[in-house]
Design a protein around this motif. Structure first.
Motif, PDB file in Angstrom:
ATOM      1  N   UNK A  25       0.817  -1.204   0.000  1.00 30.30           N
ATOM      2  CA  UNK A  25       0.000   0.000   0.000  1.00 30.30           C
ATOM      3  C   UNK A  25       0.858   1.264   0.000  1.00 30.30           C
ATOM      4  N   UNK A  26       2.106   1.138   0.452  1.00 25.91           N
ATOM      5  CA  UNK A  26       2.994   2.290   0.510  1.00 25.91           C
ATOM      6  C   UNK A  26       3.914   2.191   1.709  1.00 25.91           C
ATOM      7  N   UNK A  27       4.704   3.233   1.916  1.00 22.70           N
ATOM      8  CA  UNK A  27       5.547   3.293   3.103  1.00 22.70           C
ATOM      9  C   UNK A  27       4.677   3.520   4.328  1.00 22.70           C
ATOM     10  N   UNK A  28       4.874   2.707   5.350  1.00 21.04           N
ATOM     11  CA  UNK A  28       4.129   2.892   6.601  1.00 21.04           C
ATOM     12  C   UNK A  28       4.846   3.876   7.511  1.00 21.04           C
ATOM     13  N   UNK A  29       6.156   3.705   7.669  1.00 17.86           N
ATOM     14  CA  UNK A  29       6.920   4.604   8.538  1.00 17.86           C
ATOM     15  C   UNK A  29       8.408   4.417   8.295  1.00 17.86           C
ATOM     16  N   UNK A  69       5.998   9.627  17.507  1.00 12.64           N
ATOM     17  CA  UNK A  69       5.532   9.466  16.130  1.00 12.64           C
ATOM     18  C   UNK A  69       5.187  10.836  15.566  1.00 12.64           C
ATOM     19  N   UNK A  70       5.846  11.203  14.463  1.00 12.28           N
ATOM     20  CA  UNK A  70       5.627  12.488  13.821  1.00 12.28           C
ATOM     21  C   UNK A  70       5.127  12.266  12.398  1.00 12.28           C
ATOM     22  N   UNK A  75       3.591  11.196   5.218  1.00 13.38           N
ATOM     23  CA  UNK A  75       4.921  10.784   5.689  1.00 13.38           C
ATOM     24  C   UNK A  75       4.906  10.623   7.197  1.00 13.38           C
ATOM     25  N   UNK A  76       5.429   9.491   7.653  1.00 13.03           N
ATOM     26  CA  UNK A  76       5.464   9.213   9.090  1.00 13.03           C
ATOM     27  C   UNK A  76       6.871   8.832   9.513  1.00 13.03           C
ATOM     28  N   UNK A  77       7.415   9.521  10.528  1.00 12.63           N
ATOM     29  CA  UNK A  77       8.696   9.190  11.142  1.00 12.63           C
ATOM     30  C   UNK A  77       8.432   8.750  12.580  1.00 12.63           C
TER      31      UNK A  77
END
Length: 384
Positions: A25-29, A69-70, A75-77
């Motif tokens: 589905x994409x990048x999660x984090x 979690x930011x 986009x999640x870091x």
């Protein structure tokens, strides 16, 4: 104001997605192991304009680690540090920071079925680190599994269908650390890994076989070379092009390349940089510079003939020159990009801001200018 104009990327037909042996589905984090997660979260809130949305620490039952979690758009870091090692995981995180400094420990990927993805990966040669497992809270259920990739980096396969919590079970919602301003970027465009000499093709084959990723781009020989240093790079991506992983290895040259420097100071293979997609790179760079982010410099001579080969872009050449933004054009369109200096004392992890207008490339036309800029920084550090 940043992020006001949406630019779409090419879509993939549904039949191709259905045939994908390893759908994502994409990048999660992007998960960082850091020495002080609280301070890192503050830096990325102020300098990158990200918004804290979740937290896990002693206050809600996590005695060993603290995680912040930011997010910025999609986009999640996640920044995690060890409070007091008590388990193998805590000791691993502490050892990781001691060996590598602050760095990316996990490129988490969201998948529709974590069990199926893990089974496919193991069947095709992946090293499994954690078999699929469920965690639950009042927001629903998340299924995760973990496989190894280059160095000590890992991919957590995350299935969060129906889960509506702030991040994962064990995390609580948390407000922003500072008052958020206009959004500076909205997605993770690609994540670049550095591997040892002779290992690039091995890891390209890993992604081809284990995840069904295809080869998207290849840069070898004079594509990525200056008078002094060189590297080779290949890009793998899933079928939808939502997850893109360029892989670099050093090449023999007169002096130490940026990849050699990274491998030396990081202590082995790892994530070199993360490209962040913005819809207004001018506003983004202005805001980040004002917040103290340092970007690589580009000589004025780069802009003297820019219009001759790059053509017209939405940003005037004089603004590009002022902000040191690079341009590249290919048969599909153009892109605007700029790179930060390393964001920690070790010359390891840095970031790229990228604004795409049709082009799905990686700035091939800028490689020489970019690497000469990096070489100037290496020389200042005494590492060229």
């Amino acid at each position: 104001m940043a992020d006001t104009t949406m630019h779409t990327q090419p879509t993939t037909p549904a039949t191709a997605r259905q045939a994908d042996p390893f759908p994502v589905k994409g990048m999660d984090a992007v998960v960082f192991a850091v020495g002080n997660a609280k301070q890192a979260a503050h830096y990325y809130s102020t300098a990158f304009g990200m918004k804290r949305v979740a937290y896990s620490g002693p206050e809600n039952g996590s005695r060993e680690t603290a995680s912040y979690v930011l997010e910025s758009g999609g986009a999640r870091f996640v920044f995690t540090s060890v409070i007091k090692p008590a388990t193998d995981w805590g000791r691993f995180l502490a050892d990781h920071v001691a060996a590598h400094g602050d760095g990316v420990i996990d490129l988490s990927i969201e998948v529709p079925d974590a069990r199926a993805a893990y089974a496919y990966a193991i069947e095709h040669g992946a090293d499994g680190l954690t078999e699929p497992y469920e965690t639950k809270d009042e927001h629903g259920t998340v299924v995760r599994a973990v496989i190894a990739t280059y160095g000590q980096t890992r991919h957590t396969l995350v299935e969060r269908t129906g889960y509506d919590g702030p991040y994962l079970p064990g995390f609580v919602a948390a407000g922003p650390i500072v008052e958020p301003g206009p959004r500076r970027f909205q997605a993770i465009d690609h994540c670049v890994g550095n591997v040892e000499l002779g290992k690039m093709d091995e890891w390209v084959a890993f992604y081809n076989n284990v995840m069904g990723f295809t080869n998207m781009k290849e840069f070898v020989g004079d594509d990525i070379a200056t008078e002094y240093s060189a590297l080779m790079s290949k890009v793998v991506a899933d079928g939808t092009r939502k997850v893109k992983f360029p892989l670099n290895e050093p090449a023999i040259a007169k002096k130490k390349s940026q990849i050699d420097e990274y491998l030396e100071f990081y202590g082995g293979p790892g994530v070199q940089h993360i490209a962040l997609a913005t819809n207004d790179i001018v506003a983004t760079v202005r805001a980040m510079r004002a917040a103290g982010v340092e970007f690589l410099d580009t000589p004025d001579t780069y802009y003297d003939t820019l219009g001759d080969w790059a053509g017209e872009t939405r940003v005037p050449v004089e603004t590009l020159r002022e902000l040191k933004i690079l341009v590249d054009r290919d048969e599909d369109g153009y892109l605007l990009q700029i790179f930060t200096k390393p964001v920690q004392d070790r010359p390891t992890v840095f970031f790229e801001m990228i604004e795409r207008h049709g082009s799905m490339g990686f700035g091939k036309g800028n490689f020489k200018a970019l690497f000469e800029a990096i070489e100037r920084e290496q020389e200042r550090r005494g590492n060229l």
